[in-house]
Motif scaffolding. Structure first.
Motif, PDB file in Angstrom:
ATOM      1  N   CYS A  43       0.781  -1.308   0.111  1.00  0.00           N
ATOM      2  CA  CYS A  43       0.086   0.064  -0.121  1.00  0.00           C
ATOM      3  C   CYS A  43       0.905   1.177  -0.124  1.00  0.00           C
ATOM      4  N   ALA A  44       0.091   2.352  -0.216  1.00  0.00           N
ATOM      5  CA  ALA A  44       0.866   3.701  -0.410  1.00  0.00           C
ATOM      6  C   ALA A  44       1.605   3.917   0.809  1.00  0.00           C
ATOM      7  N   ALA A  45       0.973   3.971   1.990  1.00  0.00           N
ATOM      8  CA  ALA A  45       1.478   4.300   3.270  1.00  0.00           C
ATOM      9  C   ALA A  45       2.689   3.691   3.632  1.00  0.00           C
ATOM     10  N   CYS A  46       2.548   2.251   3.628  1.00  0.00           N
ATOM     11  CA  CYS A  46       3.775   1.403   3.832  1.00  0.00           C
ATOM     12  C   CYS A  46       4.921   1.277   3.025  1.00  0.00           C
ATOM     13  N   SER A  47       4.559   1.714   1.676  1.00  0.00           N
ATOM     14  CA  SER A  47       5.639   1.724   0.507  1.00  0.00           C
ATOM     15  C   SER A  47       6.445   3.086   1.053  1.00  0.00           C
ATOM     16  N   ALA A  48       5.811   4.104   1.162  1.00  0.00           N
ATOM     17  CA  ALA A  48       6.339   5.527   1.693  1.00  0.00           C
ATOM     18  C   ALA A  48       7.133   5.247   2.972  1.00  0.00           C
ATOM     19  N   ARG A  49       6.782   4.598   3.875  1.00  0.00           N
ATOM     20  CA  ARG A  49       7.565   4.488   5.160  1.00  0.00           C
ATOM     21  C   ARG A  49       8.723   3.865   4.961  1.00  0.00           C
ATOM     22  N   ARG A  50       8.533   2.697   4.046  1.00  0.00           N
ATOM     23  CA  ARG A  50       9.791   1.812   3.903  1.00  0.00           C
ATOM     24  C   ARG A  50      10.865   2.839   2.937  1.00  0.00           C
ATOM     25  N   ALA A  51      10.225   3.559   2.125  1.00  0.00           N
ATOM     26  CA  ALA A  51      11.069   4.506   1.173  1.00  0.00           C
ATOM     27  C   ALA A  51      11.844   5.628   2.199  1.00  0.00           C
ATOM     28  N   GLN A  53      12.710   5.142   5.118  1.00  0.00           N
ATOM     29  CA  GLN A  53      13.713   4.490   5.976  1.00  0.00           C
ATOM     30  C   GLN A  53      14.693   3.958   5.141  1.00  0.00           C
ATOM     31  N   GLY A  54      14.845   4.233   3.604  1.00  0.00           N
ATOM     32  CA  GLY A  54      15.715   3.480   2.753  1.00  0.00           C
ATOM     33  C   GLY A  54      15.619   1.994   2.767  1.00  0.00           C
ATOM     34  N   LEU A  55      14.761   1.286   2.749  1.00  0.00           N
ATOM     35  CA  LEU A  55      14.239  -0.081   2.761  1.00  0.00           C
ATOM     36  C   LEU A  55      13.714  -0.612   1.561  1.00  0.00           C
ATOM     37  N   GLN A  56      13.962  -1.613   1.095  1.00  0.00           N
ATOM     38  CA  GLN A  56      13.368  -2.327  -0.162  1.00  0.00           C
ATOM     39  C   GLN A  56      12.430  -3.303   0.654  1.00  0.00           C
ATOM     40  N   PRO A  57      11.167  -3.657  -0.061  1.00  0.00           N
ATOM     41  CA  PRO A  57      10.347  -4.565   0.438  1.00  0.00           C
ATOM     42  C   PRO A  57      10.989  -5.877   0.849  1.00  0.00           C
ATOM     43  N   GLY A  58      10.685  -6.365   2.186  1.00  0.00           N
ATOM     44  CA  GLY A  58      11.254  -7.398   2.622  1.00  0.00           C
ATOM     45  C   GLY A  58      12.324  -7.463   3.375  1.00  0.00           C
ATOM     46  N   ALA A  59      13.279  -6.186   3.312  1.00  0.00           N
ATOM     47  CA  ALA A  59      14.374  -5.932   4.176  1.00  0.00           C
ATOM     48  C   ALA A  59      13.776  -5.688   5.516  1.00  0.00           C
ATOM     49  N   ALA A  60      14.600  -6.232   6.455  1.00  0.00           N
ATOM     50  CA  ALA A  60      14.698  -5.891   7.844  1.00  0.00           C
ATOM     51  C   ALA A  60      14.655  -4.619   8.156  1.00  0.00           C
ATOM     52  N   ARG A  61      13.996  -4.186   9.097  1.00  0.00           N
ATOM     53  CA  ARG A  61      14.101  -2.659   9.231  1.00  0.00           C
ATOM     54  C   ARG A  61      14.807  -2.483  10.533  1.00  0.00           C
ATOM     55  N   PRO A  62      15.771  -1.424  10.923  1.00  0.00           N
ATOM     56  CA  PRO A  62      16.493  -1.309  11.980  1.00  0.00           C
ATOM     57  C   PRO A  62      15.768  -1.611  13.383  1.00  0.00           C
ATOM     58  N   PHE A  63      16.194  -2.335  14.358  1.00  0.00           N
ATOM     59  CA  PHE A  63      15.439  -2.201  15.694  1.00  0.00           C
ATOM     60  C   PHE A  63      15.353  -0.890  16.275  1.00  0.00           C
ATOM     61  N   ARG A  64      14.350  -0.322  16.684  1.00  0.00           N
ATOM     62  CA  ARG A  64      14.269   0.702  17.554  1.00  0.00           C
ATOM     63  C   ARG A  64      13.784   0.474  18.937  1.00  0.00           C
ATOM     64  N   LEU A  65      14.209   1.412  19.803  1.00  0.00           N
ATOM     65  CA  LEU A  65      13.768   1.311  21.177  1.00  0.00           C
ATOM     66  C   LEU A  65      12.292   1.262  21.309  1.00  0.00           C
ATOM     67  N   ASP A  66      11.551   1.961  20.301  1.00  0.00           N
ATOM     68  CA  ASP A  66      10.248   1.983  20.322  1.00  0.00           C
ATOM     69  C   ASP A  66       9.389   0.411  20.252  1.00  0.00           C
ATOM     70  N   ASP A  67      10.326  -0.148  19.699  1.00  0.00           N
ATOM     71  CA  ASP A  67       9.835  -1.673  19.355  1.00  0.00           C
ATOM     72  C   ASP A  67       9.664  -2.556  20.304  1.00  0.00           C
TER      73      ASP A  67
END
Length: 121
Positions: A43-51, A53-67
């Motif tokens: 979806c547009a919102a998730c794609s924009a969030r990944r972009a 963060q500089g992530l491609q679909p399926g790439a693990a996002r960096p762990f954050r304290l909020d997680d």
């Protein structure tokens, strides 16, 4: 849609919560866990969030304290429905319902080792 991105069979395993298995017309087999599918939401919102963060679909996002509060049960699909003859739409237990997972998209983000290697090449 390319011929290789046409499914021969699709099994959505809602009851067991294990994900989706697709056998493609060219014989390739793909298994998508629900957590993986939610993480690659097109979806547009998730794609924009990944972009952002500089992530491609399926790439693990960096762990954050909020997680820390988010660790727990993996996300599950409550419902899956066909979108015409070209996609699946999931209703996730986190309330998300946007994003149509087209056959082309699913084939492109196949998480198997061979497909990951081909994308990284």
């Amino acid at each position: 849609m390319s011929r290789s991105a046409e499914p021969k069979s699709v099994e959505v395993q809602l009851a067991s919560g294990t994900g989706v298995d697709i056998e493609w017309n060219d014989g390739h087999l793909s298994h998508y866990g629900f957590s993986y599918l939610r993480s690659v939401c097109p979806c547009a919102a998730c794609s924009a969030r990944r972009a952002a963060q500089g992530l491609q679909p399926g790439a693990a996002r960096p762990f954050r304290l909020d997680d820390l509060g988010m660790l727990g049960a993996p996300v599950r699909a409550l419902k899956a429905e066909p979108v015409g003859k070209y996609a699946l739409r999931f209703h996730w237990d986190d309330g998300h319902r946007d994003g149509d997972y087209s056959w082309d998209f699913l084939r492109e983000v196949c998480p198997c080792a061979a497909c990951r290697a081909a994308r990284d090449a």
